[in-house]
Design a protein around this motif. Structure first.
Motif, PDB file in Angstrom:
ATOM      1  N   PRO A   1     -13.008  10.472   0.788  1.00  0.00           N
ATOM      2  CA  PRO A   1     -11.908  11.290   0.253  1.00  0.00           C
ATOM      3  C   PRO A   1     -10.645  11.157   1.092  1.00  0.00           C
ATOM      4  CG  PRO A   1     -13.592  12.681   1.250  1.00  0.00           C
ATOM      5  CD  PRO A   1     -14.100  11.269   1.303  1.00  0.00           C
ATOM      6  N   ILE A   2      -9.519  11.405   0.445  1.00  0.00           N
ATOM      7  CA  ILE A   2      -8.231  11.374   1.133  1.00  0.00           C
ATOM      8  C   ILE A   2      -8.086  12.667   1.926  1.00  0.00           C
ATOM      9  CG2 ILE A   2      -5.733  11.294   0.820  1.00  0.00           C
ATOM     10  CD1 ILE A   2      -6.283   9.728  -1.782  1.00  0.00           C
ATOM     11  N   PRO A   3      -7.748  12.570   3.197  1.00  0.00           N
ATOM     12  CA  PRO A   3      -7.619  13.781   4.021  1.00  0.00           C
ATOM     13  C   PRO A   3      -6.514  14.705   3.495  1.00  0.00           C
ATOM     14  CG  PRO A   3      -7.542  11.796   5.382  1.00  0.00           C
ATOM     15  CD  PRO A   3      -7.517  11.359   3.961  1.00  0.00           C
ATOM     16  N   ALA A   4      -6.708  16.007   3.651  1.00  0.00           N
ATOM     17  CA  ALA A   4      -5.704  16.986   3.244  1.00  0.00           C
ATOM     18  C   ALA A   4      -4.416  16.749   4.021  1.00  0.00           C
ATOM     19  CB  ALA A   4      -6.222  18.395   3.483  1.00  0.00           C
ATOM     20  N   GLY A   5      -3.296  16.804   3.333  1.00  0.00           N
ATOM     21  CA  GLY A   5      -2.004  16.618   3.971  1.00  0.00           C
ATOM     22  C   GLY A   5      -1.584  15.165   4.117  1.00  0.00           C
ATOM     23  N   ALA A   6      -2.401  14.234   3.637  1.00  0.00           N
ATOM     24  CA  ALA A   6      -2.058  12.818   3.739  1.00  0.00           C
ATOM     25  C   ALA A   6      -0.908  12.493   2.793  1.00  0.00           C
ATOM     26  CB  ALA A   6      -3.260  11.948   3.399  1.00  0.00           C
ATOM     27  N   ASN A   7      -0.024  11.606   3.197  1.00  0.00           N
ATOM     28  CA  ASN A   7       1.101  11.172   2.383  1.00  0.00           C
ATOM     29  C   ASN A   7       0.672   9.905   1.647  1.00  0.00           C
ATOM     30  OD1 ASN A   7       3.548  10.687   1.222  1.00  0.00           O
ATOM     31  ND2 ASN A   7       4.593  10.130   3.118  1.00  0.00           N
ATOM     32  N   VAL A   8       0.396  10.026   0.344  1.00  0.00           N
ATOM     33  CA  VAL A   8      -0.095   8.906  -0.453  1.00  0.00           C
ATOM     34  C   VAL A   8       0.993   8.475  -1.421  1.00  0.00           C
ATOM     35  CG1 VAL A   8      -1.854   8.145  -2.083  1.00  0.00           C
ATOM     36  CG2 VAL A   8      -2.445   9.760  -0.275  1.00  0.00           C
ATOM     37  N   GLN A   9       1.298   7.188  -1.438  1.00  0.00           N
ATOM     38  CA  GLN A   9       2.297   6.651  -2.350  1.00  0.00           C
ATOM     39  C   GLN A   9       1.677   5.543  -3.176  1.00  0.00           C
ATOM     40  OE1 GLN A   9       5.628   5.385  -0.001  1.00  0.00           O
ATOM     41  NE2 GLN A   9       6.153   7.454   0.639  1.00  0.00           N
ATOM     42  N   THR A  10       2.092   5.449  -4.444  1.00  0.00           N
ATOM     43  CA  THR A  10       1.603   4.382  -5.306  1.00  0.00           C
ATOM     44  C   THR A  10       2.790   3.595  -5.847  1.00  0.00           C
ATOM     45  OG1 THR A  10       1.625   5.823  -7.243  1.00  0.00           O
ATOM     46  CG2 THR A  10      -0.442   5.657  -6.025  1.00  0.00           C
ATOM     47  N   LYS A  11       2.543   2.374  -6.236  1.00  0.00           N
ATOM     48  CA  LYS A  11       3.581   1.529  -6.803  1.00  0.00           C
ATOM     49  C   LYS A  11       2.992   0.830  -8.021  1.00  0.00           C
ATOM     50  CE  LYS A  11       6.432  -2.504  -5.931  1.00  0.00           C
ATOM     51  NZ  LYS A  11       6.799  -3.559  -5.002  1.00  0.00           N
ATOM     52  N   MET A  12       3.679   0.949  -9.164  1.00  0.00           N
ATOM     53  CA  MET A  12       3.250   0.255 -10.373  1.00  0.00           C
ATOM     54  C   MET A  12       4.050  -1.029 -10.498  1.00  0.00           C
ATOM     55  SD  MET A  12       2.714   3.260 -13.165  1.00  0.00           S
ATOM     56  CE  MET A  12       2.128   2.108 -14.373  1.00  0.00           C
ATOM     57  N   VAL A  13       3.358  -2.120 -10.797  1.00  0.00           N
ATOM     58  CA  VAL A  13       4.007  -3.408 -10.986  1.00  0.00           C
ATOM     59  C   VAL A  13       3.718  -3.852 -12.408  1.00  0.00           C
ATOM     60  CG1 VAL A  13       4.120  -5.808 -10.232  1.00  0.00           C
ATOM     61  CG2 VAL A  13       3.728  -4.000  -8.556  1.00  0.00           C
ATOM     62  N   PHE A  14       4.781  -4.125 -13.164  1.00  0.00           N
ATOM     63  CA  PHE A  14       4.642  -4.601 -14.537  1.00  0.00           C
ATOM     64  C   PHE A  14       4.820  -6.109 -14.542  1.00  0.00           C
ATOM     65  CE2 PHE A  14       6.327  -0.279 -14.805  1.00  0.00           C
ATOM     66  CZ  PHE A  14       5.415   0.312 -15.665  1.00  0.00           C
ATOM     67  N   LYS A  15       3.943  -6.800 -15.272  1.00  0.00           N
ATOM     68  CA  LYS A  15       4.028  -8.258 -15.376  1.00  0.00           C
ATOM     69  C   LYS A  15       3.894  -8.661 -16.841  1.00  0.00           C
ATOM     70  CE  LYS A  15       2.246  -9.293 -10.805  1.00  0.00           C
ATOM     71  NZ  LYS A  15       1.340 -10.127 -10.018  1.00  0.00           N
TER      72      LYS A  15
END
Length: 53
Positions: A2-16
């Motif tokens: 699991p992702i720890p509480a308070g973690a800064n998670v960012q996602t990036k979508m790439v379209f092709k």
């Protein structure tokens, strides 16, 4: 794990496109809109979910 509480998670979508060229979200939206107008229905091309009709 699991992702720890308070973690800064960012996602990036790439379209092709079908050739692998990266596209912006706006370019992808325009391409989908054009495809929908040409076929008269939305096009969802996910080869893992295509039916064998």
């Amino acid at each position: 794990m699991p992702i720890p509480a308070g973690a800064n998670v960012q996602t990036k979508m790439v379209f092709k496109d079908e050739t692998g060229k990266e596209m912006t979200k706006e370019e992808m939206d325009a391409k989908m809109s054009m495809s929908n107008k040409m076929t008269g229905k939305p096009v969802f091309n996910n080869p893992l979910e295509l039916s064998n009709k």
